[in-house]
Design a protein around this motif. Sequence first.
Motif, PDB file in Angstrom:
ATOM      1  N   ILE A  37       0.841  -1.188   0.000  1.00 62.16           N
ATOM      2  CA  ILE A  37       0.000   0.000   0.000  1.00 62.16           C
ATOM      3  C   ILE A  37       0.879   1.241   0.000  1.00 62.16           C
ATOM      4  O   ILE A  37       1.680   1.454   0.892  1.00 62.16           O
ATOM      5  N   GLU A  38       0.724   2.057  -1.029  1.00 64.85           N
ATOM      6  CA  GLU A  38       1.490   3.292  -1.138  1.00 64.85           C
ATOM      7  C   GLU A  38       0.646   4.461  -0.661  1.00 64.85           C
ATOM      8  O   GLU A  38      -0.578   4.430  -0.741  1.00 64.85           O
ATOM      9  N   PRO A  39       1.298   5.510  -0.224  1.00 64.35           N
ATOM     10  CA  PRO A  39       0.549   6.706   0.175  1.00 64.35           C
ATOM     11  C   PRO A  39      -0.103   7.355  -1.045  1.00 64.35           C
ATOM     12  O   PRO A  39       0.317   7.142  -2.178  1.00 64.35           O
ATOM     13  N   ASP A  40      -1.102   8.154  -0.799  1.00 60.59           N
ATOM     14  CA  ASP A  40      -1.803   8.863  -1.861  1.00 60.59           C
ATOM     15  C   ASP A  40      -0.888   9.935  -2.462  1.00 60.59           C
ATOM     16  O   ASP A  40      -0.388  10.801  -1.738  1.00 60.59           O
ATOM     17  N   VAL A  41      -0.662   9.888  -3.760  1.00 61.32           N
ATOM     18  CA  VAL A  41       0.247  10.841  -4.391  1.00 61.32           C
ATOM     19  C   VAL A  41      -0.301  12.264  -4.348  1.00 61.32           C
ATOM     20  O   VAL A  41       0.473  13.225  -4.355  1.00 61.32           O
ATOM     21  N   ASN A  42      -1.610  12.415  -4.291  1.00 63.19           N
ATOM     22  CA  ASN A  42      -2.164  13.758  -4.142  1.00 63.19           C
ATOM     23  C   ASN A  42      -1.772  14.359  -2.802  1.00 63.19           C
ATOM     24  O   ASN A  42      -1.454  15.545  -2.715  1.00 63.19           O
ATOM     25  N   GLU A  43      -1.777  13.549  -1.749  1.00 65.35           N
ATOM     26  CA  GLU A  43      -1.373  14.036  -0.430  1.00 65.35           C
ATOM     27  C   GLU A  43       0.119  14.378  -0.419  1.00 65.35           C
ATOM     28  O   GLU A  43       0.526  15.377   0.174  1.00 65.35           O
ATOM     29  N   LYS A  77      -0.955  30.371  -6.980  1.00 67.25           N
ATOM     30  CA  LYS A  77      -2.367  30.241  -6.604  1.00 67.25           C
ATOM     31  C   LYS A  77      -2.805  28.792  -6.424  1.00 67.25           C
ATOM     32  O   LYS A  77      -3.444  28.457  -5.442  1.00 67.25           O
ATOM     33  N   GLU A  78      -2.498  27.932  -7.375  1.00 68.55           N
ATOM     34  CA  GLU A  78      -2.915  26.529  -7.267  1.00 68.55           C
ATOM     35  C   GLU A  78      -2.160  25.676  -8.284  1.00 68.55           C
ATOM     36  O   GLU A  78      -1.692  26.177  -9.299  1.00 68.55           O
ATOM     37  N   ALA A  79      -2.066  24.388  -7.975  1.00 72.18           N
ATOM     38  CA  ALA A  79      -1.406  23.450  -8.884  1.00 72.18           C
ATOM     39  C   ALA A  79      -1.762  22.025  -8.468  1.00 72.18           C
ATOM     40  O   ALA A  79      -2.291  21.783  -7.378  1.00 72.18           O
ATOM     41  N   SER A  80      -1.464  21.090  -9.347  1.00 65.98           N
ATOM     42  CA  SER A  80      -1.631  19.662  -9.060  1.00 65.98           C
ATOM     43  C   SER A  80      -0.358  18.939  -9.496  1.00 65.98           C
ATOM     44  O   SER A  80       0.468  19.515 -10.203  1.00 65.98           O
ATOM     45  N   TRP A  81      -0.229  17.681  -9.113  1.00 65.59           N
ATOM     46  CA  TRP A  81       0.984  16.952  -9.484  1.00 65.59           C
ATOM     47  C   TRP A  81       1.086  16.772 -10.990  1.00 65.59           C
ATOM     48  O   TRP A  81       2.186  16.595 -11.507  1.00 65.59           O
ATOM     49  N   GLY A 175       0.481   7.137 -12.873  1.00 68.02           N
ATOM     50  CA  GLY A 175      -0.904   6.755 -13.096  1.00 68.02           C
ATOM     51  C   GLY A 175      -1.679   7.774 -13.897  1.00 68.02           C
ATOM     52  O   GLY A 175      -1.127   8.615 -14.607  1.00 68.02           O
ATOM     53  N   ASP A 176      -2.978   7.715 -13.737  1.00 69.29           N
ATOM     54  CA  ASP A 176      -3.921   8.551 -14.464  1.00 69.29           C
ATOM     55  C   ASP A 176      -3.832  10.001 -13.976  1.00 69.29           C
ATOM     56  O   ASP A 176      -4.143  10.296 -12.829  1.00 69.29           O
ATOM     57  N   GLU A 177      -3.410  10.907 -14.851  1.00 71.99           N
ATOM     58  CA  GLU A 177      -3.263  12.310 -14.464  1.00 71.99           C
ATOM     59  C   GLU A 177      -4.598  12.974 -14.155  1.00 71.99           C
ATOM     60  O   GLU A 177      -4.639  13.989 -13.480  1.00 71.99           O
ATOM     61  N   SER A 178      -5.703  12.396 -14.653  1.00 72.42           N
ATOM     62  CA  SER A 178      -7.006  12.993 -14.357  1.00 72.42           C
ATOM     63  C   SER A 178      -7.368  12.834 -12.881  1.00 72.42           C
ATOM     64  O   SER A 178      -8.278  13.505 -12.391  1.00 72.42           O
ATOM     65  N   SER A 179      -6.639  11.980 -12.156  1.00 71.83           N
ATOM     66  CA  SER A 179      -6.898  11.813 -10.720  1.00 71.83           C
ATOM     67  C   SER A 179      -6.134  12.846  -9.888  1.00 71.83           C
ATOM     68  O   SER A 179      -6.276  12.888  -8.667  1.00 71.83           O
ATOM     69  N   ALA A 180      -5.338  13.697 -10.538  1.00 72.37           N
ATOM     70  CA  ALA A 180      -4.538  14.693  -9.831  1.00 72.37           C
ATOM     71  C   ALA A 180      -5.447  15.803  -9.301  1.00 72.37           C
ATOM     72  O   ALA A 180      -6.153  16.457 -10.066  1.00 72.37           O
TER      73      ALA A 180
END
Length: 188
Positions: A37-43, A77-81, A175-180
Amino acid sequence: MFFSSGFRRFLNVCVAVVIAVLMLTGCSSVTQKNKAIEPDVNEIFKEMYSAVTVAASANGNEAKFRWKNNTKPFPYKEASWSDVTVFPCEEGKGKLKLMATTYDQGLGSEDFSAQVEKVRAAWESRGLNVRTVGSSKNNSEIATDLPYGTTVVYSAGAGGESVEADTECFAGFKGDESSAQVYPGEKA
């Protein structure tokens, strides 16, 4: 049906061995599953982006920071992975490297300790442990280590300021970038 005491002892030992084997097998399976189990990449990205944006704003210079090879304004202002370059690792994993810089300040050879101390105070106010990485006449650096192996380094020097962050390798970054998820930046 009476068994001799020797045969009963033999059966008890056999039952105990079977139970021990089942317990050990079950425990190792749980341990192996937990390792997978890996940590959530968004976190992971959220923590990294927060530390970077706090450092970028600590000296009031957030509007001067740039990223993507110094070609675009840093997205305070904002960003994602998915906005960050993902570098490949072994076995289908990836890691993030984020760099924001201000090399247009022309600070000369002034004392950079005040700038570094503002970033140190901002990180420490968020509960981060900060360590000195290096210091010279023309540059000073501090770093903080985030959970899951991410290191963020802040530098102030003759050319300006920079904040660099590197994560460990995780499958989620390939993985799927749409999950970022998109996260807002934080101010010091």
